[in-house]
Design an enzyme around this catalytic site. Sequence first.
Site, mmCIF file in Angstrom:
data_model
loop_
_atom_site.group_PDB
_atom_site.id
_atom_site.type_symbol
_atom_site.label_atom_id
_atom_site.label_comp_id
_atom_site.label_asym_id
_atom_site.label_seq_id
_atom_site.Cartn_x
_atom_site.Cartn_y
_atom_site.Cartn_z
ATOM 1 N N LYS A 82 121.567 71.850 -16.099
ATOM 2 C CA LYS A 82 120.855 71.135 -17.152
ATOM 3 C C LYS A 82 119.755 70.218 -16.602
ATOM 4 C CE LYS A 82 123.952 67.152 -17.563
ATOM 5 N NZ LYS A 82 122.961 66.173 -17.106
ATOM 6 N N THR A 83 119.976 69.582 -15.459
ATOM 7 C CA THR A 83 118.955 68.695 -14.901
ATOM 8 C C THR A 83 117.693 69.481 -14.555
ATOM 9 O OG1 THR A 83 120.669 67.247 -13.995
ATOM 10 C CG2 THR A 83 118.444 67.007 -13.103
ATOM 11 N N ASP A 128 119.218 63.300 -22.368
ATOM 12 C CA ASP A 128 120.194 63.930 -21.485
ATOM 13 C C ASP A 128 121.590 63.399 -21.825
ATOM 14 O OD1 ASP A 128 121.303 65.347 -19.385
ATOM 15 O OD2 ASP A 128 120.833 63.811 -17.893
ATOM 16 N N GLU A 129 122.617 64.197 -21.544
ATOM 17 C CA GLU A 129 124.013 63.810 -21.798
ATOM 18 C C GLU A 129 124.181 63.315 -23.234
ATOM 19 O OE1 GLU A 129 126.168 64.594 -19.755
ATOM 20 O OE2 GLU A 129 125.552 64.327 -17.678
ATOM 21 N N GLN A 187 132.386 68.236 -22.890
ATOM 22 C CA GLN A 187 132.485 67.208 -21.854
ATOM 23 C C GLN A 187 132.325 65.807 -22.438
ATOM 24 O OE1 GLN A 187 130.911 68.221 -17.757
ATOM 25 N NE2 GLN A 187 129.717 69.700 -18.925
ATOM 26 N N ARG A 242 135.294 70.812 -11.924
ATOM 27 C CA ARG A 242 134.782 70.154 -10.706
ATOM 28 C C ARG A 242 134.964 71.079 -9.491
ATOM 29 N NH1 ARG A 242 131.498 68.007 -12.986
ATOM 30 N NH2 ARG A 242 132.377 69.144 -14.742
#
Length: 678
Positions: A35-36, A221-222, A252, A610
């Site tokens: 996503k970044t 973002d987020e 998330q 993770r």
Amino acid sequence: MEKDQIIAGLNPEQAEAVKTLEGPVLVLAGAGTGKTRVITCRIAYMLSCGIIPENILGLTFTNKAAAEMRERLAAMVDPALAKKVTLGTFHSFCIRLLRRKITKLGYLPSFTIADESDQQGIFKQACGALGFSGNNFPIGAAFSRICDWKNHLIDPLQAQRESVSDFDSKTARIYEGYQELLEQQNMVDFDDMLLLVYQLFRDFPEILQEYQERYRYLLVDEYQDTNTAQFVIIKMIAGEKPNLCVVGDDDQSIYSWRGAEVSNILDFPQIFENSKIIKLEQNYRSCSLILEAANAVLESGGSRRHTKKLWSALGEGKKPQVLALEDSEGEADFISTAIYRIKDENPQLQFQDFAVLYRSNALSRAFELNFRRSGIPYRVVGGQQFFARREIKDAIAYLMLAINPRADQSLLRVIGTPPRGFGETAIAALKKERAGSQFSMLDLLGDEKFLKKVSPAAARGAKSFYEAVKTAGAALEDPECRLTTVISEYLHNVGYLDGLQKIYKDAKDVEKRLENLDEFLNDAGEFQTRNPGSGINEYLEKLRLDESNAEDRDDNHDAVTLSSIHASKGLEYNIVFLTALEHEIFPHYRALQENSLDEELRLFYVAITRAKRELYISRAKRRMVRGIFQGTRPSPFLEKLGDSAIQTEAAEVNKVMDVDKAAEMFAKAYEQLFGKDN
């Protein structure tokens, strides 16, 4: 950089998210889907299309994320052009806006931001003005309530109008006084930054119009982590014809306790008409079998979500393994053994490729102690090392004073913790008296002649403190005493456990510290179980030795990560050990009480994703609770894995691990760290 170069290397969905510039866009970015990169490429693509950089506003949640985006953007376009794009956190954006416009609300542009100490002092002043203290009102819960009101854009007058309980009514009055004191001192607190911007936009339409005309393209973002205040500010700036792109993952969303509203991302298509939804499902982090487990967990839940299914082109990898160990010590032994085995089989791996994750920070204790004995370097993320936490140091100081009445430094640490009426004036008198006396400070607190030299309130507090310490000291001298019982009664009698709410303003913070103190009691109980006949002196000696060993490894950068799952979000590791999958630990007992398991399940998903190469999920069949071993129940989340994980019982663990070989590696590592003679 040209348009074609910007989208080169992106997958089709990523490219679509980058090129869709007009209208509302919801980019559902699953874990590890890049996503970044998408956000950065999208801004670069905008600039390549001739969009003025001053018209772009990008908001995120951490300075680190904002700095990373700016650095990546500067590598793709003219750095001077990249610098003109507004990129930052919500709060940094709001603070810049307030510097320009806050005079409209009666503040001076030179306002200062209240830190935690300022907030506590001003809040106590507001409480005191109304006759409230920690003795007659839950001021920690009141402060949390005020923060919640601010995050929901509720001012003091509205809070008073809507209060239906006595607690809320009193808290609303404190809120009014607190805000008045902040304004008198030309200060704003962290939550005010959002609330005041909202008030400016609401009460001064010309200011809102100015920012709507300037920022024609918004990126967030987020987005799943936004709270009510952030959502409203975004919606106001976006206006009636929003060019708004939000990137996030409802799966998330794990920060409701910070005020995050998962409904912001779930309801985006309904709130913003004609929204385009783009799903990023190709994961660039994990092997396929790990993602199968993650997908199985989400698909098993009954909560509302945006459906998506992660997949990977990185190969199948190993199936996650679920292990049932006998107890917490066996769980820690298994993990340390596994780390050495995996490193031996894969020489390219370093300690920093491993992570141990847990639901609550208090659970780090068993792993810290085991890793110290095993010679495994570690670092704690998302919290201090267990025995460095303030409440644990306080408890140890209380114990040191009980067995050594001449331990003046221990007394000075805890005499005002929690506050008991023995303030700075009384402490100064105590120090003065001690300088010319053969008595210890504790002895003086029990001396009637000295007590007449301090205020009646200080004398009462000192006498109660003295009696509790002496009673505990006598109990601890008994060689048959059960440490967990005596320590628990001591901390209660001395007012420490009930007094935590006087020290910490946040009720959830108090709860976490109580969990840590429970784990401290477990440590004392386990020590006594492993060392029959040992008492408090041996236990405190053991703590000091463990502490000195930990300091030897503080500067080791190649270290296993110990982390709460919340703190691990956004990070990735080759090998992950997910621990303590037990009923009332994960899911947390509070979530069970409040019937709020949806977020706990999302937290389980975050933990699984993770892992890049291998995932081990463990539970203990019994766990010590306040010094007594109690049988545990498996976490209901384990059933949700279905056939996506291998189940292994404790009796079979030794078949998986070459224990003798692991023991040899323990010895070798320990010798390398501390030498042969230790």
